[in-house]
Design a protein around this motif. Structure first.
Motif, PDB file in Angstrom:
ATOM      1  N   ASP A  33       0.867  -1.177   0.000  1.00 53.32           N
ATOM      2  CA  ASP A  33       0.000   0.000   0.000  1.00 53.32           C
ATOM      3  C   ASP A  33       0.907   1.230   0.000  1.00 53.32           C
ATOM      4  O   ASP A  33       1.645   1.452   0.961  1.00 53.32           O
ATOM      5  CB  ASP A  33      -0.891   0.027   1.245  1.00 53.32           C
ATOM      6  CG  ASP A  33      -1.896  -1.092   1.239  1.00 53.32           C
ATOM      7  OD1 ASP A  33      -2.656  -1.203   2.227  1.00 53.32           O
ATOM      8  OD2 ASP A  33      -1.937  -1.877   0.264  1.00 53.32           O
ATOM      9  N   SER A  35       1.565   5.503  -1.086  1.00 53.18           N
ATOM     10  CA  SER A  35       0.994   6.828  -1.316  1.00 53.18           C
ATOM     11  C   SER A  35       2.118   7.802  -1.617  1.00 53.18           C
ATOM     12  O   SER A  35       3.291   7.518  -1.363  1.00 53.18           O
ATOM     13  CB  SER A  35       0.223   7.315  -0.079  1.00 53.18           C
ATOM     14  OG  SER A  35      -0.847   6.452   0.232  1.00 53.18           O
ATOM     15  N   PHE A  47       0.134  15.100   2.415  1.00 58.92           N
ATOM     16  CA  PHE A  47      -0.378  14.035   1.558  1.00 58.92           C
ATOM     17  C   PHE A  47      -0.681  14.606   0.179  1.00 58.92           C
ATOM     18  O   PHE A  47      -1.245  15.703   0.062  1.00 58.92           O
ATOM     19  CB  PHE A  47      -1.647  13.450   2.179  1.00 58.92           C
ATOM     20  CG  PHE A  47      -2.387  12.493   1.296  1.00 58.92           C
ATOM     21  CD1 PHE A  47      -3.502  12.909   0.584  1.00 58.92           C
ATOM     22  CD2 PHE A  47      -1.982  11.180   1.177  1.00 58.92           C
ATOM     23  CE1 PHE A  47      -4.205  12.035  -0.223  1.00 58.92           C
ATOM     24  CE2 PHE A  47      -2.667  10.292   0.372  1.00 58.92           C
ATOM     25  CZ  PHE A  47      -3.780  10.716  -0.328  1.00 58.92           C
ATOM     26  N   SER A  49      -1.396  12.019  -2.803  1.00 61.61           N
ATOM     27  CA  SER A  49      -2.308  11.070  -3.419  1.00 61.61           C
ATOM     28  C   SER A  49      -2.002   9.665  -2.931  1.00 61.61           C
ATOM     29  O   SER A  49      -0.855   9.349  -2.590  1.00 61.61           O
ATOM     30  CB  SER A  49      -2.175  11.123  -4.948  1.00 61.61           C
ATOM     31  OG  SER A  49      -3.091  10.246  -5.562  1.00 61.61           O
ATOM     32  N   GLY A  50      -3.018   8.831  -2.897  1.00 57.20           N
ATOM     33  CA  GLY A  50      -2.833   7.451  -2.485  1.00 57.20           C
ATOM     34  C   GLY A  50      -4.118   6.672  -2.632  1.00 57.20           C
ATOM     35  O   GLY A  50      -5.094   7.165  -3.207  1.00 57.20           O
ATOM     36  N   ASP A  52      -6.994   4.264  -0.530  1.00 59.05           N
ATOM     37  CA  ASP A  52      -7.442   3.872   0.799  1.00 59.05           C
ATOM     38  C   ASP A  52      -7.488   2.360   0.877  1.00 59.05           C
ATOM     39  O   ASP A  52      -7.158   1.655  -0.088  1.00 59.05           O
ATOM     40  CB  ASP A  52      -8.776   4.531   1.153  1.00 59.05           C
ATOM     41  CG  ASP A  52      -9.937   4.049   0.282  1.00 59.05           C
ATOM     42  OD1 ASP A  52     -10.987   4.704   0.317  1.00 59.05           O
ATOM     43  OD2 ASP A  52      -9.800   3.017  -0.414  1.00 59.05           O
TER      44      ASP A  52
END
Length: 122
Positions: A33, A35, A47, A49-50, A52
């Motif tokens: 995972d 981001s 932050f 972008s990433g 969830d």
């Protein structure tokens, strides 16, 4: 140990484009995972972008409509396509991973790459 390696940064003029890449390694047969974050001089890391936990894409308001995040099918590399860049996008861009998925095992641990510099001139 998870290793994250960013690439693709550089210097462009306002309105230009760059594509960042971040490759994760360290554990075989695992998905990561990941981001994107950025940190401008004198400012806190923020932050960009990433994804969830449900796989939905998230963007900071400041980059919506200009940046696009994607990942490869193996979920070991994440990309950030940055279009219509603005001087305020100038920052060190970092890839972060807070979880790896290896078969049925989930391990939550935070790792950071070394960063790649993006400089946008007006």
């Amino acid at each position: 140990q998870v290793r994250l390696v960013e690439s693709g940064g550089g210097s462009v003029q306002a309105g230009g484009s760059l594509r960042l890449s971040c490759a994760a390694s360290g554990y075989t047969n695992c998905r990561y995972d990941m981001s994107w974050f950025r940190q401008a001089p004198g400012k806190e890391r923020e932050f960009v972008s990433g994804f969830d936990r449900d796989g939905r894409v998230k963007y900071a308001d400041s980059v919506k409509g200009r940046f696009t995040i994607s990942q490869d099918n193996a979920e070991t590399t994440v990309y950030l396509q940055m279009n219509n860049l603005k001087p305020e996008d100038t920052a060190m861009y970092y890839c972060g991973s807070d979880r790896r998925r290896c078969g049925h095992t989930r391990v939550e641990a935070q790792y950071w790459g070394q960063g790649t510099q993006v400089t946008v001139s007006s």
